[in-house]
Design a protein around this motif. Structure first.
Motif, PDB file in Angstrom:
ATOM      1  N   CYS A 260       6.158  51.250 -19.190  1.00 29.75           N
ATOM      2  CA  CYS A 260       4.626  50.600 -19.451  1.00 29.75           C
ATOM      3  C   CYS A 260       3.608  51.142 -18.296  1.00 29.75           C
ATOM      4  N   ALA A 261       3.908  51.383 -17.073  1.00 27.72           N
ATOM      5  CA  ALA A 261       2.902  51.941 -15.962  1.00 27.72           C
ATOM      6  C   ALA A 261       2.368  52.942 -16.413  1.00 27.72           C
ATOM      7  N   THR A 262       3.204  54.142 -16.902  1.00 25.14           N
ATOM      8  CA  THR A 262       3.153  55.188 -17.443  1.00 25.14           C
ATOM      9  C   THR A 262       2.034  55.169 -18.610  1.00 25.14           C
ATOM     10  N   GLN A 263       2.241  54.405 -19.527  1.00 20.60           N
ATOM     11  CA  GLN A 263       1.636  54.324 -20.742  1.00 20.60           C
ATOM     12  C   GLN A 263       0.097  53.848 -20.473  1.00 20.60           C
ATOM     13  N   ALA A 265      -1.513  54.359 -17.371  1.00 26.47           N
ATOM     14  CA  ALA A 265      -2.018  55.116 -16.563  1.00 26.47           C
ATOM     15  C   ALA A 265      -2.395  56.329 -17.232  1.00 26.47           C
ATOM     16  N   GLN A 266      -1.675  56.721 -18.381  1.00 24.02           N
ATOM     17  CA  GLN A 266      -2.039  58.019 -18.831  1.00 24.02           C
ATOM     18  C   GLN A 266      -2.997  57.617 -20.207  1.00 24.02           C
ATOM     19  N   GLY A 267      -3.414  56.408 -20.224  1.00 21.91           N
ATOM     20  CA  GLY A 267      -4.503  56.328 -21.206  1.00 21.91           C
ATOM     21  C   GLY A 267      -4.080  56.093 -22.699  1.00 21.91           C
ATOM     22  N   ARG A 268      -2.667  55.524 -22.717  1.00 22.73           N
ATOM     23  CA  ARG A 268      -2.054  55.532 -24.074  1.00 22.73           C
ATOM     24  C   ARG A 268      -2.129  54.052 -24.692  1.00 22.73           C
ATOM     25  N   VAL A 269      -2.232  53.101 -23.795  1.00 27.68           N
ATOM     26  CA  VAL A 269      -2.303  51.702 -24.482  1.00 27.68           C
ATOM     27  C   VAL A 269      -3.515  51.150 -24.035  1.00 27.68           C
ATOM     28  N   ALA A 270      -4.147  50.187 -24.645  1.00 30.57           N
ATOM     29  CA  ALA A 270      -5.488  49.199 -24.220  1.00 30.57           C
ATOM     30  C   ALA A 270      -5.227  48.243 -23.371  1.00 30.57           C
ATOM     31  N   MET A 271      -3.815  47.452 -23.207  1.00 36.15           N
ATOM     32  CA  MET A 271      -3.603  46.420 -22.469  1.00 36.15           C
ATOM     33  C   MET A 271      -1.960  46.521 -21.736  1.00 36.15           C
ATOM     34  N   VAL A 279      -0.992  47.599  -9.620  1.00 38.99           N
ATOM     35  CA  VAL A 279      -2.173  48.165  -9.144  1.00 38.99           C
ATOM     36  C   VAL A 279      -1.961  49.837  -8.614  1.00 38.99           C
ATOM     37  N   SER A 280      -0.829  49.598  -7.566  1.00 35.11           N
ATOM     38  CA  SER A 280      -0.497  50.830  -6.724  1.00 35.11           C
ATOM     39  C   SER A 280      -0.318  52.102  -7.518  1.00 35.11           C
ATOM     40  N   THR A 281      -0.005  51.988  -8.834  1.00 31.86           N
ATOM     41  CA  THR A 281       0.080  53.030  -9.678  1.00 31.86           C
ATOM     42  C   THR A 281      -1.261  53.183 -10.491  1.00 31.86           C
ATOM     43  N   SER A 287      -1.713  59.336  -9.628  1.00 29.85           N
ATOM     44  CA  SER A 287      -0.837  59.022 -10.868  1.00 29.85           C
ATOM     45  C   SER A 287      -1.449  58.261 -11.930  1.00 29.85           C
ATOM     46  N   SER A 288      -2.736  58.045 -11.928  1.00 31.58           N
ATOM     47  CA  SER A 288      -3.488  57.529 -12.990  1.00 31.58           C
ATOM     48  C   SER A 288      -4.725  58.142 -13.644  1.00 31.58           C
ATOM     49  N   ASN A 289      -4.892  58.268 -14.844  1.00 34.92           N
ATOM     50  CA  ASN A 289      -5.983  58.791 -15.323  1.00 34.92           C
ATOM     51  C   ASN A 289      -7.161  57.847 -15.639  1.00 34.92           C
ATOM     52  N   VAL A 290      -6.699  56.504 -15.427  1.00 29.97           N
ATOM     53  CA  VAL A 290      -7.736  55.521 -15.900  1.00 29.97           C
ATOM     54  C   VAL A 290      -8.390  54.568 -14.430  1.00 29.97           C
ATOM     55  N   VAL A 291      -8.448  55.284 -13.337  1.00 29.98           N
ATOM     56  CA  VAL A 291      -8.894  54.809 -12.225  1.00 29.98           C
ATOM     57  C   VAL A 291     -10.202  54.321 -12.266  1.00 29.98           C
TER      58      VAL A 291
END
Length: 450
Positions: A260-263, A265-271, A279-281, A287-291
């Motif tokens: 789920c962290a990957t989902q 962080a990569q912008g694939r889910v809304a919540m 938050v560390s991820t 590691s994140s595209n949604v910082v």
């Protein structure tokens, strides 16, 4: 009260089987450790890896102590540490455990009382620990492990998408609001929400138990009668299963925290509803595209509030350790106030272990870096009360777990049934009928000991 001696005997028998399956249960001699070698068993999470990298500073300050790390995945660590500690093998001087194990193991005499060490260590300041975490790691008023980091749970959501869609949430949000938002934001390119579905008492059941609690459910009533087939539990589990099946991530029955962290962080889910430690991820650009795009809200509620869980990875000393004094020197270094600043200055303030000390939230650099999530993390941890987890009274403590030794097995077996419902292999009613039988068998042993 449950017979602790019979429980201990059953645990020792069970861990004896684990010992045969796991290497390294023969004792300290098999590790080639010297009198001044401190052997540390820890989970291979990112914050723990940072501690291992920084440990050369401790060794420079304490040249008479050598550190030996045994790092394992969470499931491996739980099994190996439990087996070693229960059998009194003495192979570990420091073990990474949690508020699930600490009070139980203290009662069985498996852990060293740390309060005398704490009181003799100038400047260590146990009153600086967040009170709910400190109490969760205590037995009869004394601390038997000390927190490396602490966590609760909250809702993480794409603030930008919510603003574009005109979606607002209450404080705290309700699960109805969350489900509605997931449906509205679900699209071919974006799933509405990610929720754990992977079997395991520390995987699927962590978030699901908080849903059961806030919907008015419980595992056992005050007389240890199993309640997993009650209308409240049925409603909570059906809600969770429907939500993740209809608006959740692909392959939900195999998704855990990492997936789920990957989902998100990569912008694939809304919540995503999960641990505050995520938050560390999510806030790490590597590691994140949604910082900077994530909003944080308190754990969603239905009937009971607050509903966030309480957990701490902590450090304890097995009673079988022959290097307790040296072990404490390392533990106190890794959990004191100065360590938090050391991590921030070395690796960045988003890498500081959260949720253990109040003073961490007073460090100006950390307060600035964690402005979006620090205050709500602290509030969530402070408001979590594992002695009052449910709407109706219960004979156990714990929010996202039931603090009895049998829960590791019971919770995992129940989670397997519910995960099968998430996968569509059976109905929720069928899953809970089987789960009820498992829970009844455990509850019966407690009624016999009353």
């Amino acid at each position: 009260m449950h017979n602790s001696r019979s429980t201990t005997r059953s645990l020792v028998a069970a861990t004896g089987v684990l010992c045969l399956a796991l290497t390294g249960c023969a004792g300290a001699g098999s590790l080639g450790a010297s009198d001044q070698t401190v052997t540390i068993a820890m989970v291979s999470n990112s914050q723990m890896q940072d501690a291992q990298q920084l440990s050369s500073q401790f060794e420079a300050e304490n040249p008479d102590i050598d550190l030996r790390f045994v790092t394992l995945s969470e499931n491996q660590a739980r099994a190996k540490i439990t087996a070693s500690t229960a059998m009194g093998g003495g192979e570990f001087d420091v073990v990474m455990i949690s508020n699930y194990e600490t009070p139980q193991w203290a009662e069985y005499g498996w852990l060293t009382n740390l309060t005398p060490y704490i009181e003799a260590t100038e400047g260590y300041d146990q009153d600086d620990f967040i009170p709910s975490i400190r109490e969760a790691l205590s037995y009869n008023g004394d601390m038997y492990s000390v927190p490396f980091y602490g966590e609760s749970s909250f809702l993480m959501y794409r603030r930008d998408l919510f603003e574009e869609a005109g979606i607002t949430l209450s404080d705290p949000p309700t699960w109805t609001e969350v489900a509605d938002a997931a449906a509205q934001l679900d699209s071919p390119d974006m799933n509405g929400i990610c929720l754990r579905g992977k079997p395991g008492w520390g995987e699927l059941l962590a978030p699901l138990d908080t849903v059961i609690n806030t919907f008015g459910g419980r595992w056992f009533d005050e007389d240890w009668n199993a309640q997993l087939d009650s209308p409240e539990v049925q409603r909570a589990v059906q809600f969770y299963v429907d939500l993740v099946r209809e608006h959740g991530q692909p392959g939900p029955a195999t998704s855990g925290f990492s997936e789920c962290a990957t989902q998100l962080a990569q912008g694939r889910v809304a919540m995503w509803y999960d641990s505050t430690a995520a938050v560390s991820t999510l806030e790490d650009p590597s590691s994140s595209n949604v910082v900077g795009k994530i909003g944080y809200a308190a754990a969603p509620v239905e009937i009971k509030a607050p509903s966030g869980w309480l957990y701490s990875w902590s450090l304890g000393i097995p009673a079988s350790s022959t290097n307790a004094d040296a072990a404490w020197k390392f533990i106190s270094w890794m959990t004191d106030k100065e360590y938090m600043r050391t991590v921030g200055e070395a690796y960045g303030w988003d890498r500081v272990p959260p949720g253990s000390r109040l003073s961490t939230y007073e460090i100006p650099e950390y307060a600035e870096a964690s402005a979006a999530y620090g205050p709500i993390t602290l509030e969530s941890i402070q408001s979590a009360d594992q002695s009052d987890p449910t709407v109706d009274p219960v004979p156990y403590t714990g929010i996202q777990f039931v603090a009895i030794p049998e829960f590791q097995d019971l919770g995992t077996r129940v989670s397997q049934q519910i995960s099968a419902a998430i996968a569509g292999r059976q109905t929720v009613a069928e899953a809970l009928d089987q789960a009820q039988l498992y829970a009844e068998a455990v509850g019966a042993t407690y009624r016999e000991d009353r």
